[in-house]
Design an enzyme around this catalytic site. Structure first.
Site, mmCIF file in Angstrom:
data_model
loop_
_atom_site.group_PDB
_atom_site.id
_atom_site.type_symbol
_atom_site.label_atom_id
_atom_site.label_comp_id
_atom_site.label_asym_id
_atom_site.label_seq_id
_atom_site.Cartn_x
_atom_site.Cartn_y
_atom_site.Cartn_z
ATOM 1 N N GLY A 8 0.812 -1.216 0.000
ATOM 2 C CA GLY A 8 0.000 0.000 0.000
ATOM 3 C C GLY A 8 0.843 1.263 0.000
ATOM 4 N N GLY B 173 -2.017 -6.153 0.354
ATOM 5 C CA GLY B 173 -2.386 -7.558 0.524
ATOM 6 C C GLY B 173 -2.550 -8.015 1.960
ATOM 7 N N HIS B 174 -1.636 -7.575 2.833
ATOM 8 C CA HIS B 174 -1.623 -8.177 4.173
ATOM 9 C C HIS B 174 -2.771 -7.731 5.068
ATOM 10 C CE1 HIS B 174 0.131 -4.971 6.861
ATOM 11 N NE2 HIS B 174 0.404 -4.455 5.687
ATOM 12 N N THR C 9 11.600 -7.825 -10.963
ATOM 13 C CA THR C 9 11.042 -9.155 -11.206
ATOM 14 C C THR C 9 9.907 -9.420 -10.216
ATOM 15 O OG1 THR C 9 13.167 -9.908 -12.008
ATOM 16 C CG2 THR C 9 11.604 -11.616 -11.353
ATOM 17 N N CYS D 16 3.253 6.927 23.152
ATOM 18 C CA CYS D 16 4.195 5.858 23.446
ATOM 19 C C CYS D 16 4.170 4.769 22.399
ATOM 20 C CB CYS D 16 3.894 5.258 24.814
ATOM 21 S SG CYS D 16 4.751 6.129 26.111
#
Lengths: 142, 393
Positions: free
Chosen positions: B72, B202-203, B239, B326
């Protein structure tokens, strides 16, 4: 996990949490905007810190540094407590991530603030003994 | 309840689905270089093209409009920097975006500002939703690009993308949408929504990390970001990561299937969680209650700090996130929470719980059992809470 076992131990089972209603000195450092406040209460007898309690609003390392700092000064003289450096706190915890070092600074300062308050209550000007305690507004917060 | 493991940080990343894993395992043996002319290369090439079709179908575009990227962030960088380079030549040096975009967009815009672009960041108001009228008012003759996220990654609020798309199309302005959080939760249709550039990761949808794509509408000219070989029809060199692309194709197919039913079920659990958590005194929900992603609950608990809350939840087996300073790794709490007007001290006490189709009612009830005593415990040692309570009196 970015924290050492010692940090997690003090975070999970903080020592000396609470307040001392008839404290001889109370010190508060940090502010809500920065995300951490430490409040230290001390009982002093014959220049020895006989009891110490803390309350902390902040992250895991803020709670852990306050907790271990109370252990490191309890039963010690004021002079010894004033010698406690933030590096000693970091070492006792087996290290802190770089961006959490300021928590150890706050722990050191909260003790100094409580001792200053103790001196003030006893009519002694703390600044020559304790030094100036920087506030968050001075940019020492982080 | 017995201790359990509850993964409730799906906006951060997701578990690989079995179907994606299966598809990827099959693709691991396709070791030929997709650019090679022999059969081994062709097989890999064919696998990529199948995935491209799956991705295209999921967002309603042509396969030739899908360009695989490393994720992304690259897609956002490419869309904005690539479009800006072309727009500059036409004197279109003004870009409109929002104050609570992902850093992949915000920091890209900051980089362009240093190169002479002017950027308007629209306010997102207390409900976390951009106002179309304010967008219209911000448009100038030199406005060349509008970039608005489909749904926010922290508070999940859904933006009026179709309306903005219609305005941009009418005014001849390019429209980029970061849809990283929306895919799988909301129907995305680049035709109906008049989107010119769309970023996908994708993730976040049960594929692996390191893969995503940029949709570029046919006829929209943007400069390349990565130069090199002729992969991706000369638009994105390097690639191809064949197994990751194959996995993304499968993940997109699954994400676009049965959205309405899935979202309804997840939203019911989300609302159960929100209602339960708001029973805690001095708590609040961040962002619009209705117009938000089905899996997103973002809450604040006054008087405590988010990181310590997360550590304690983690000890109970609950994975979540926070927008506290934090955890953001900076001095300030999340820019998203500040953008909806929260004061620093309240933003530090935020908790983001992002659930998905695997989350059960038992998981929600487990969170609701563990959360209140943790908040109470942290408050009992918080001087800030002590102050809040004393000011109440």
């Amino acid at each position: 996990m970015m924290y050492t076992q010692q940090v997690m131990d003090h975070f999970t089972n903080p020592r000396n949490v609470g307040e001392i209603p008839d404290a001889d000195g109370i010190g508060e450092v940090g502010n809500a905007k920065c995300g951490d406040i430490m409040k230290m209460y001390i009982k002093v007898d014959n220049d020895v810190i006989t009891d110490v309690k803390f309350k902390t609003y902040g992250c895991g390392s803020a709670i852990a540094t306050s907790s271990i700092a109370t252990e490191m000064i309890k039963g010690h003289t004021i002079k010894e407590a004033l010698e406690l450096s933030n590096q000693a706190v970091v070492e006792a915890l087996g290290g802190l991530p770089a961006h959490k070092i300021h928590c150890s600074v706050l722990a050191e300062q909260s003790i100094k603030a409580a001792i200053s308050d103790y001196y003030q209550k006893n009519g002694i000007d703390p600044e020559p003994i304790v030094g100036k305690i920087p506030t968050c507004e001075d940019g020492h917060c982080h | 309840m017995e201790k359990r493991f509850v993964y409730a940080d799906n906006a951060a990343t997701t578990k690989i689905s079995p179907a994606v894993k299966q598809a990827m395992i099959g693709a691991l043996d396709l070791y030929g270089n997709p650019s090679s002319l022999y059969a081994l290369g062709d097989q890999a090439k064919a696998a990529i093209e199948k995935a491209r079709e799956q991705c295209a179908k999921a967002i309603g575009c042509a396969p030739a409009e899908v360009f695989f990227t490393s994720g992304g962030t690259e897609a956002d960088n490419w869309a904005i920097k690539g479009a800006a380079a072309r727009l500059r030549k036409k004197g279109k040096t003004h870009i409109i975006s929002t104050a609570f975009e992902h850093h992949a967009v915000l920091h890209t815009l900051q980089a362009l500002e240093k190169q002479g672009f002017s950027v308007t960041l629209l306010p997102v108001h207390e409900n976390g939703i951009v106002r179309v009228e304010e967008l219209k008012d911000a448009i100038r003759p030199e406005t060349g690009l509008v970039s608005v996220m489909f749904a926010n990654n922290e508070i999940g609020t859904i933006q009026p993308v179709a309306e903005i798309g219609a305005i941009c199309r009418e005014r001849g302005i390019l429209f980029h949408v970061d849809a990283v959080q929306a895919i799988g939760s909301l129907p995305v249709d680049v035709q109906a929504q008049n989107i010119d550039l769309l970023s996908v990761s994708g993730h976040k949808i049960h594929a692996v990390k390191g893969i995503g794509f940029l949709y570029i509408r046919r006829g929209v000219a943007i400069d390349n970001l990565i130069d090199g070989g002729a992969q991706e029809r000369g638009r994105r060199a390097g690639t191809e990561n064949v197994p990751a692309i194959v996995g993304l194709g499968k993940a997109m197919e699954l994400a676009a299937t049965g959205i309405a039913d899935r979202a309804e079920k997840i939203a019911a659990l989300r609302d159960r969680l929100i209602a339960g958590a708001l029973q805690i005194e001095r708590s609040r929900l961040n962002g619009d209650a209705k117009n938000r992603l089905c899996g997103n609950a973002n809450l604040c608990f006054e008087g405590i700090e988010g990181e310590s809350l997360l550590l304690m939840l983690d000890m109970q087996g609950i994975c979540a996130s926070s927008g506290s300073a934090c955890t953001s790794g900076s001095l300030d709490p999340s820019h998203v929470l500040l953008a909806i007007g929260l004061p620093h001290e309240i933003a530090h006490g935020s908790l983001r719980v992002t659930i998905n189709e695997e989350t059960t009612k038992e998981d929600i009830d487990y969170i609701l059992e563990k959360l209140p005593p943790i908040v109470e415990r942290l408050r009992s040692m918080s001087p800030l809470w002590e102050r809040i309570k004393s000011e109440e009196k």
